[in-house]
Write a protein that holds these residues in place. Structure first.
Motif: not given
Ligand SMILES: *Cc1c(COP(=O)(O)O)cnc(C)c1O
Length: 396
Positions: A47-61
């Protein structure tokens, strides 16, 4: 008729039901400590990994560039103190602006008392920095520039890409407090050459007490929170799993709906601004117009009016606004942001911030446009400041 019109979305938002729903199991069933080795914790790790990926995607990181924090203030503190500590052999000079959130301003003031030199760039009447001022402020001791993406009081959107591109060429690190921007306007850390970026869940319909700091790969930064090895040894403390899950869900929803929702809110904001300027004489809109202003932000100064009194009058009518930053309210000091924009103390005291969001409707705007002119008129009739203003104007 008891209306409740919430117009303080810049102070905080509610948590969206879809977000809450995704968070709930992590309080009750999937509560395993992600640092534990047993398979029971696999769900929380995922779940933490998924959240990290979602945030990264939102700001192009990249997902490995995202570090969870306990909100926007911690992210700001970490970015600035962490860089100052890691680069202390290189220099001790920070450049920021006069209109930052207190999380940045007070961090800089603290560092000034501890051997740092800080330049607070001035802003123009709409809240924009001048890139020439930035260029002139740089010395061979400058290690960090921290300039907010979007101002929380007057909505000014700084020329972040221009600043980032210039600083990347100069090889000076660039942090931006994007707490008001993320989820509301497009943010792209690669395109904009941002090295560190702060964000917080409760400004885009996620939970409070959770945020993130983006740290570009390869950047040396010291820890703020020392302890266990969480967040790849960079930020100790058992993960706020439900908060992190909520942050990820909220940022994904906000980004997916950004174009449509920001247009809707922008149109309502324009209606509110035009309506107030038309109906209430001697009113000043603080901050710029057009798309260099946060879509949901409005901030007005009414000559002859005292901001706190106005808030109480509005509260009586079921309208919830603010006089500027939530942290400044309760104190009688006028907003440092409005003073930096060049307002005098009296005008700065008569300011009202109304910030629009997901549940704002055209009916609510109509209601404000009906109530506010009446309140201002009545208060002005009782105001010595107003009387004096009219005398000076030669209208009395
Ligand atoms: C709200 C806000 C913060 C602080 O975030 P918290 O999550 O409340 O700590 C920092 N900067 C800006 C611009 C904000 O609007």
């Amino acid at each position: 008729m008891s209306k409740k019109v919430y117009l303080d979305y810049a102070a905080t938002t509610y948590t969206r039901p879809e977000v809450l729903e995704e968070m709930l199991p992590y309080f009750t069933e999937q509560f395993g400590n992600p640092s534990s080795l047993y398979t029971f914790s696999e769900d929380t790790k995922k779940a933490i990994l998924k959240a990290r990926e979602r945030i990264a995607k939102a700001i192009n990181a990249d997902k490995d560039e995202i570090y969870f924090t306990a909100g926007g203030s911690e992210a700001d503190n970490w970015a600035i103190k962490g860089i100052v500590s890691a680069l202390r052999n290189k220099g001790n000079h920070i450049i920021t602006t006069a209109i930052e959130h207190h999380a940045v301003i007070n961090t800089c003031k603290y560092l000034e008392r501890n051997g740092c030199e800080v330049t607070y760039l001035p802003v123009d009447a709409e809240g924009f920095i001048n890139i020439e001022d930035l260029k002139n402020a740089i010395t061979d001791k400058t290690i960090l520039v921290s300039i907010m993406f979007a101002n929380n009081e007057v909505g000014t959107l700084q020329p972040i890409k221009e600043i980032g591109t210039f600083l990347r060429e100069k090889k000076i690190l660039f942090h931006t407090d994007a707490v008001q921007a993320v989820g509301h306007v497009p943010v792209d850390v690669k395109d904009m050459n941002i090295d560190l970026l702060s964000l917080a869940g409760h400004k885009f319909y996620g939970p409070k007490g959770v945020g993130a700091l983006y740290i570009r790969k390869g950047i040396r930064i010291d820890n703020l929170i020392h302890g266990g090895g969480q967040e790849r040894n960079k930020r100790a403390s058992t993960e706020n799993i439900s908060g992190i899950v909520g942050l990820g869900k909220a940022i994904e929803l906000a980004t997916a709906e950004l174009a449509e929702e920001s247009k809707r809110v922008y149109d309502l904001r324009e209606k509110l601004i035009d309506g107030i300027l038309e109906r209430i004489p001697y009113t000043k809109l603080n901050g710029p117009r057009g798309n260099k202003r946060l879509p949901g932000n409005t901030d007005f100064s009414f000559i002859g009016i005292e901001g706190e009194t106005l808030l109480l009058d509005l509260d009586d009518e079921g309208i919830y606004g603010s006089t500027g930053s939530a942290c400044a309210s309760g104190s009688l000091d006028p907003s440092h942001v409005l003073l930096a924009l060049g307002l005098n103390h009296e005008t700065a005291h008569g300011s009202l911030r109304l910030t629009l969001g997901a549940k704002t409707t055209e009916d609510e705007i109509d209601y404000v446009l009906e109530v506010l002119p009446r309140i201002i008129k009545r208060r002005r009739e009782m105001s010595p400041l107003w009387e004096q203003f009219l005398k000076e104007k030669g209208e009395n």
